[in-house]
Write an enzyme that holds these catalytic residues in place. Sequence first.
Site, PDB file in Angstrom:
ATOM      1  N   HIS A 189       7.116  -4.273  11.254  1.00 19.54           N
ATOM      2  CA  HIS A 189       6.574  -5.627  11.341  1.00 19.54           C
ATOM      3  C   HIS A 189       5.220  -5.626  12.061  1.00 19.54           C
ATOM      4  CE1 HIS A 189       6.542  -9.932  11.545  1.00 19.54           C
ATOM      5  NE2 HIS A 189       6.208  -9.836  12.812  1.00 19.54           N
ATOM      6  N   ARG A 291       0.801  -9.472  -6.225  1.00 18.95           N
ATOM      7  CA  ARG A 291       2.232  -9.163  -6.300  1.00 18.95           C
ATOM      8  C   ARG A 291       2.975 -10.442  -6.636  1.00 18.95           C
ATOM      9  NH1 ARG A 291       0.542  -7.451  -1.264  1.00 18.95           N
ATOM     10  NH2 ARG A 291       0.116  -5.212  -1.112  1.00 18.95           N
ATOM     11  N   ARG A 327       0.349  -8.055 -11.232  1.00 18.61           N
ATOM     12  CA  ARG A 327       1.367  -7.044 -11.528  1.00 18.61           C
ATOM     13  C   ARG A 327       2.662  -7.734 -11.920  1.00 18.61           C
ATOM     14  NH1 ARG A 327       3.037  -3.175  -6.748  1.00 18.61           N
ATOM     15  NH2 ARG A 327       4.094  -5.053  -6.031  1.00 18.61           N
ATOM     16  N   GLU A 416       1.849   5.372 -10.335  1.00 15.68           N
ATOM     17  CA  GLU A 416       2.526   5.599  -9.066  1.00 15.68           C
ATOM     18  C   GLU A 416       3.428   6.825  -9.127  1.00 15.68           C
ATOM     19  OE1 GLU A 416       3.855   1.380  -7.530  1.00 15.68           O
ATOM     20  OE2 GLU A 416       3.895   1.459  -9.715  1.00 15.68           O
ATOM     21  N   ASN A 439       0.672   4.373  -2.239  1.00 20.68           N
ATOM     22  CA  ASN A 439       1.871   4.505  -1.395  1.00 20.68           C
ATOM     23  C   ASN A 439       3.000   5.175  -2.164  1.00 20.68           C
ATOM     24  OD1 ASN A 439       0.264   3.026   0.251  1.00 20.68           O
ATOM     25  ND2 ASN A 439       1.564   1.212   0.329  1.00 20.68           N
ATOM     26  N   ASP A 440       3.302   4.645  -3.354  1.00 17.66           N
ATOM     27  CA  ASP A 440       4.371   5.236  -4.143  1.00 17.66           C
ATOM     28  C   ASP A 440       3.964   6.594  -4.698  1.00 17.66           C
ATOM     29  OD1 ASP A 440       6.718   3.779  -3.952  1.00 17.66           O
ATOM     30  OD2 ASP A 440       6.048   2.258  -5.371  1.00 17.66           O
ATOM     31  N   ARG A 450       9.320   6.615   1.599  1.00 16.87           N
ATOM     32  CA  ARG A 450       8.281   5.961   2.414  1.00 16.87           C
ATOM     33  C   ARG A 450       8.867   5.049   3.472  1.00 16.87           C
ATOM     34  NH1 ARG A 450       5.763   1.698  -1.941  1.00 16.87           N
ATOM     35  NH2 ARG A 450       5.074   0.575  -0.109  1.00 16.87           N
ATOM     36  N   CYS A 487      -5.147   0.410  -5.646  1.00 18.15           N
ATOM     37  CA  CYS A 487      -4.730  -0.806  -4.960  1.00 18.15           C
ATOM     38  C   CYS A 487      -3.697  -0.499  -3.887  1.00 18.15           C
ATOM     39  CB  CYS A 487      -4.185  -1.832  -5.946  1.00 18.15           C
ATOM     40  SG  CYS A 487      -2.711  -1.280  -6.804  1.00 18.15           S
TER      41      CYS A 487
END
Lengths: 560, 89
Positions: A189, A291, A327, A416, A439-440, A450, A487
């Site tokens: 967070h 998103r 997306r 990804e 990230n992926d 992750r 992105c």
Amino acid sequence: MSYDAQSAMKGTGIGQGIALGPVARMSPPPAAPKDESSTLSREQEAARVEAAIQAVAADLTARGQSAGGQAQEVLEAQAMMAQDPSVTEAVDAELAAGKTAEYAVHTAFAEVAEQLAALGGYLGERAADLHDVSARVVAALRGEPAPGVPDPGHPFVLVAQDLAPADTALLDLNHVLALVTIEGGPTSHTAILARSKGITAVVGVEAAAGLADGDEVIVDAAHSTVLLAPSQQQKDEAAARVEARKAAQAAPITEGALADGTPVPLLANLGSPDNAAEAVQLGAEGVGLFRTEFLFLSSETAPSVAEQRESYTTLLQAFPGKKVVVRALDAGADKPLPFLNDAEEENPALGLRGLRALLANEEILRDQLSALAEAQEATEADLWVMAPMVSTVEEAEIFSRFARQHGLKTAGVMVEVPSSALLAEQILQISDFASIGTNDLTQYTMAADRLLGSVSGLQDPWHPAVLRLVREVGAAGAATGKPVGVCGEAAADPLLAVVLVGLGVSTLSMAPAALADVRAELLRHTKEQAEAIAAAALTAPDAAGAREAARTAAASHSPE
Amino acid sequence: MSATRTVTVASSQGLHARPAKLFVEAAQGTGAQVSIAKGDKSVNAASILGVMSLGVEKGDEVLLSAEGDGVEAALDTLEEFLKTDHDEA
């Protein structure tokens, strides 16, 4: 515990900021008082309670006055709760039984809080307020610092175990120079808050447990370090970097470009239409990743075409004439949706997720594409749609066909999964564009979950294995004449953004707070230099080596 | 000296949150011993926790009881308070 002044504590830096200032620790709640008989008289204990409650109420009221607005209402209500007759009566009953002031306060507040919690709803939530007041009074009785977010009266570096949403809600960000947490990773967070507000932060710094109030530290997110008791020279360097960053933030907003004028459009990642205005203000030239999960996450069933159209229209209206990449619903793994996939999976990250889940529920995909097409008709934005987690050429082909059937002009894929990076050229012969989700892509390349702290060391987009896959996609873009964007979080790291451009990436999309830093860094390098920096990073054996090699290569042509 | 009065609450949020706090402040300010009841539950009007626990909504009827000096004036003040919508603005 003491530290060598020169040995920096390591964690995970969020963003590129640097800050210098005194530590203020977030104190943990005081330990529950033991049930023991008091050695003082009932009157003496009663006087102690009264003094402590008065002090806490005065402190809450004073903090409310300095905060103003809604926070003031909340804090003044808390001050009233501290002095509430129902609590005073319960405390008196405990004192009459010969208990200590600490135990009486703790027990009496808990009793009243329990009654409130039983009522549920709004009152149930006030139970948490009472627990907070109780902890404050007990701390005051013991002469300990008040628990919760500190308020030393000057700007500070907040050091906490980790921050809960409730803590950060009361945090006055104008006084927080930086956040340091002992626990928590890049998806905590605290990290999310820091990223969205552009606050300097280093998370998961185990050694920070030894920091004390007033310690002077340099928090360097770009280098993932916290330095205790810095030398004058280090302080001067930090201050210079703080100023340089301020200048970058205040620099006029220009369109993203390299030093030689090569355009690199800078776009925003958005999770709801609400943040569109802020993104425009910070100079986003469009949206590189919108998103759509927020529309679905709170519902038991998929939202209707009309509901979706309304949200998409609101978003698109904020970007007339600009590119907006939406997306399709990316559910599964860390964000499961019951109506999409309710099967228990051993490995959800490798399961029915992303486009796979949509193709298994074609109606949901078709509804979303219909709603997007209607919003496209109603607005002036240049709408692009893309499919999440595509792993085969066939999936790219199916998605493009669906999108065209619904009248959408531009359809692409997210890269990804290593398979689609390696087959990017075949995919781009069909799809209109590719957008790399770093990230992926890192998670699947490194086989490291992750969300798992124990393998977070592997979750680093600087890893040359990841960069090589990006290079494949960049080369495929050049060969087919199709645009390739990034992105993921990687695009928000200024130097990595330069590397990505050097690898053939043509647009970068990021949290709006990161735009200024990236814009400033791109302007320092030409296309040729970016390619040289990328080439240096690719030859490194690991992520740290790649970062270092890129830094050295960048320094060789840039005065800094 | 004691007196009672029945009042219909006008605040759109009833006696929650901000209006509850303002009401308790007003009750404390009268100097009289005031209780407020909804149905058969009666609480000390000087207790924010008590007042909130009544769960008073807009349009509810509450019974104010006061003891001590100047009870009529105290009830006037509180009646006026409850008849005002404190959630405007």
